[in-house]
Design a protein around this motif. Structure first.
Motif, PDB file in Angstrom:
ATOM      1  N   ASP A 128      -6.245  16.409   7.254  1.00  0.00           N
ATOM      2  CA  ASP A 128      -5.492  15.154   7.299  1.00  0.00           C
ATOM      3  C   ASP A 128      -6.400  13.935   7.172  1.00  0.00           C
ATOM      4  O   ASP A 128      -6.004  12.918   6.596  1.00  0.00           O
ATOM      5  CB  ASP A 128      -4.716  15.062   8.618  1.00  0.00           C
ATOM      6  CG  ASP A 128      -3.490  15.961   8.613  1.00  0.00           C
ATOM      7  OD1 ASP A 128      -3.150  16.494   7.535  1.00  0.00           O
ATOM      8  OD2 ASP A 128      -2.884  16.135   9.680  1.00  0.00           O
ATOM      9  N   GLN A 177      -4.513  11.891   4.234  1.00  0.00           N
ATOM     10  CA  GLN A 177      -3.495  11.003   4.798  1.00  0.00           C
ATOM     11  C   GLN A 177      -4.087   9.613   4.980  1.00  0.00           C
ATOM     12  O   GLN A 177      -5.281   9.476   5.284  1.00  0.00           O
ATOM     13  CB  GLN A 177      -3.015  11.513   6.162  1.00  0.00           C
ATOM     14  CG  GLN A 177      -2.330  12.859   6.125  1.00  0.00           C
ATOM     15  CD  GLN A 177      -0.927  12.788   5.568  1.00  0.00           C
ATOM     16  OE1 GLN A 177      -0.385  11.702   5.359  1.00  0.00           O
ATOM     17  NE2 GLN A 177      -0.325  13.933   5.311  1.00  0.00           N
ATOM     18  N   SER A 233      -0.939   7.551   9.478  1.00  0.00           N
ATOM     19  CA  SER A 233      -0.269   8.842   9.297  1.00  0.00           C
ATOM     20  C   SER A 233      -1.180  10.000   9.702  1.00  0.00           C
ATOM     21  O   SER A 233      -1.017  11.126   9.232  1.00  0.00           O
ATOM     22  CB  SER A 233       0.154   9.000   7.829  1.00  0.00           C
ATOM     23  OG  SER A 233       1.107   8.036   7.472  1.00  0.00           O
ATOM     24  N   PRO A 285       0.715   4.038   4.208  1.00  0.00           N
ATOM     25  CA  PRO A 285       1.676   5.149   4.278  1.00  0.00           C
ATOM     26  C   PRO A 285       2.792   5.016   3.250  1.00  0.00           C
ATOM     27  O   PRO A 285       3.153   3.905   2.839  1.00  0.00           O
ATOM     28  CB  PRO A 285       2.240   5.051   5.707  1.00  0.00           C
ATOM     29  CG  PRO A 285       1.216   4.268   6.469  1.00  0.00           C
ATOM     30  CD  PRO A 285       0.606   3.315   5.477  1.00  0.00           C
TER      31      PRO A 285
END
Length: 460
Positions: A140, A144, A148, A367
């Motif tokens: 992540d 991301q 997020s 995001p």
């Protein structure tokens, strides 16, 4: 602020422009399908289902009808004023320079930010492919954006830079690559429908309106994002071989194909999986197949198709953004470097590099949800202006040749404005605040720079 650029001058700019005319009807249609098909059905569907329930199918129809009214107006104006500037150029001819600037500024939001948001979704499907095929995903922290659970979205940066390389090679080469990707993603969606329809259960469609008409409308507002891009053909006005004939056809044909596919996929997805189980999935179609199948092969295959589909959206929408800024630069409203064309490839090289860099940074750190909503409101505002431009030109220039005329005008464009307003007011307060801040920044730039640098400000 109210000075207008005559229609004749706009057409002359296109006829004597530096861009190469190399695109036919098929390539223009593929350009619009490439810019439209993918972003909503692969990415935003997962956000719209929890809002609308099974009625998300009608939300697609509502958003499609709203897009249709504006598409008719785009078709008339694209055949009448075939320029790279799209609705920015139409507003310049009808509503004055300030409104044209606002429209162009909204298009910067529509095209630039939608590319970034779609690139974010590309990373989600890349992880789905890696998980299904190899049993691991990108951490992540590297897949991301902040907020997020991550630090930087590396896959999003990668797909934007890949699209940039294709665009720098030339419009014809980019169109060829896009056509291949469009065929792949249509085949992928047809495959999804074939698999999902085997698991459809009638009970998943009841109750059909669990969240009422408000949910239906809110779903339509979110899903309007999935129709952004049908106007991409209008940004290729100066690179089309026969723009007056082909641009209106490409716009309407692409919208019809996309709407049918969206509704089929929505019926298959909702029928195969209860709407309560969608959650807030950014890779919604993979989630459906993962739930109903034990075989990961089909999930991996869908992820490949989604990766290709979203790559096509990034490529074509990034193309549209560069052509909008090309037109604004030629009019003097943004720096002249953005309208310089490479002698060998016939592409606005500096423009492409600047836009790609901006979009890559945005995709890496913002995001998806906030990007999608902000894009929708900017697009709806620009579409409303296009409908108004049709009404103004019908009154001021009734003698101007038109290869396509909006049926039942002025009723149809007025309904188009009303539909855009309805969906705009269905968006939440935070989105309006972001939009207001964006507009304020645009006005500051216009009064501080663009108004005095405009070509219309100097001696004729």
């Amino acid at each position: 602020m109210l000075r207008r650029k005559p229609v004749g001058d706009l057409i002359a700019d296109g006829d004597h422009g530096q861009l190469k005319r190399s695109l036919g009807l098929g390539q223009l249609t593929m350009l619009s399908i490439g810019a439209t098909l993918g972003s909503g059905i692969f990415v935003v569907l997962g956000e719209a289902v929890p809002v609308a329930g099974p009625a998300v199918i009608l939300s697609f129809v509502l958003a499609g009808i709203t897009a249709l009214f504006s598409a008719l107006s785009y078709a008339e104006l694209a055949g009448m004023i075939p320029l790279s500037g799209s609705s920015y150029s139409y507003a310049y001819a009808t509503l004055g320079e300030l409104v044209a600037w606002v429209c162009g500024w909204c298009l910067v939001l529509e095209y630039g930010v939608s590319v970034a948001s779609v690139a974010v979704g590309w990373g989600q499907y890349l992880n789905e492919l890696l998980r299904a095929a190899f049993g691991f995903t990108i951490p992540d922290a590297l897949s991301q954006p902040p907020g997020s659970g991550g630090i930087v979205n590396v896959p999003a940066i990668a797909v934007v830079l890949l699209a940039m390389v294709l665009l720098l090679s030339g419009a014809k080469e980019s169109a060829r690559a896009n056509a291949i990707m469009v065929v792949v993603k249509i085949g992928t969606l047809v495959l999804f429908c074939a698999i999902a329809f085997t698991a459809v259960q009638a009970k998943n469609f009841t109750p059909f309106l669990p969240l009422g008409l408000a949910g239906l409308s809110a779903g339509g507002a979110k899903l309007f994002f999935s129709y952004i891009g049908f106007d991409a053909a209008s940004t290729a006005g100066e690179e089309a071989k026969n723009p007056q004939r082909d641009l209106p056809r490409a716009i309407l044909l692409s919208l019809a194909i996309v709407t049918v596919l969206y509704c089929l996929v929505a019926v298959a997805a909702i029928g195969a999986l209860p709407w309560q189980r969608f959650g807030d999935q950014q890779a919604a179609l993979s989630h459906v197949l993962t739930t109903i199948l034990d075989n990961q092969f089909w999930v991996a295959l869908l992820a490949v198709g989604a990766i290709v589909a979203i790559s096509s959206v990034v490529l074509t929408v990034l193309y549209g953004q560069t052509r909008i800024l090309f037109a604004m630069s030629r009019d003097g409203l943004v720096p002249a470097a953005l309208s310089t064309v490479d002698a060998r490839t016939g592409t606005p090289r500096t423009n492409t590099l600047v836009v790609s860099g901006f979009v890559a940074v945005l995709a890496a750190f913002v995001p998806l949800g906030k990007l999608a909503d902000a894009t929708s409101i900017g697009t709806l505002f620009a579409f409303a202006l296009v409908n108004i431009a049709v009404l103004v030109l019908r009154r001021r220039r009734p003698e101007q040749p038109r290869t396509f005329r909006v049926p039942f005008a002025p009723v149809t464009p007025v309904i188009g404005v009303g539909c855009c307003a309805l969906l705009m007011f269905s968006l939440d307060t935070a989105t309006w605040i972001v939009f207001g801040g964006w507009m304020l920044l645009g006005l500051v730039i216009y009064f501080a720079y663009s108004m005095r640098r405009s070509r219309l400000a100097g001696p004729r």
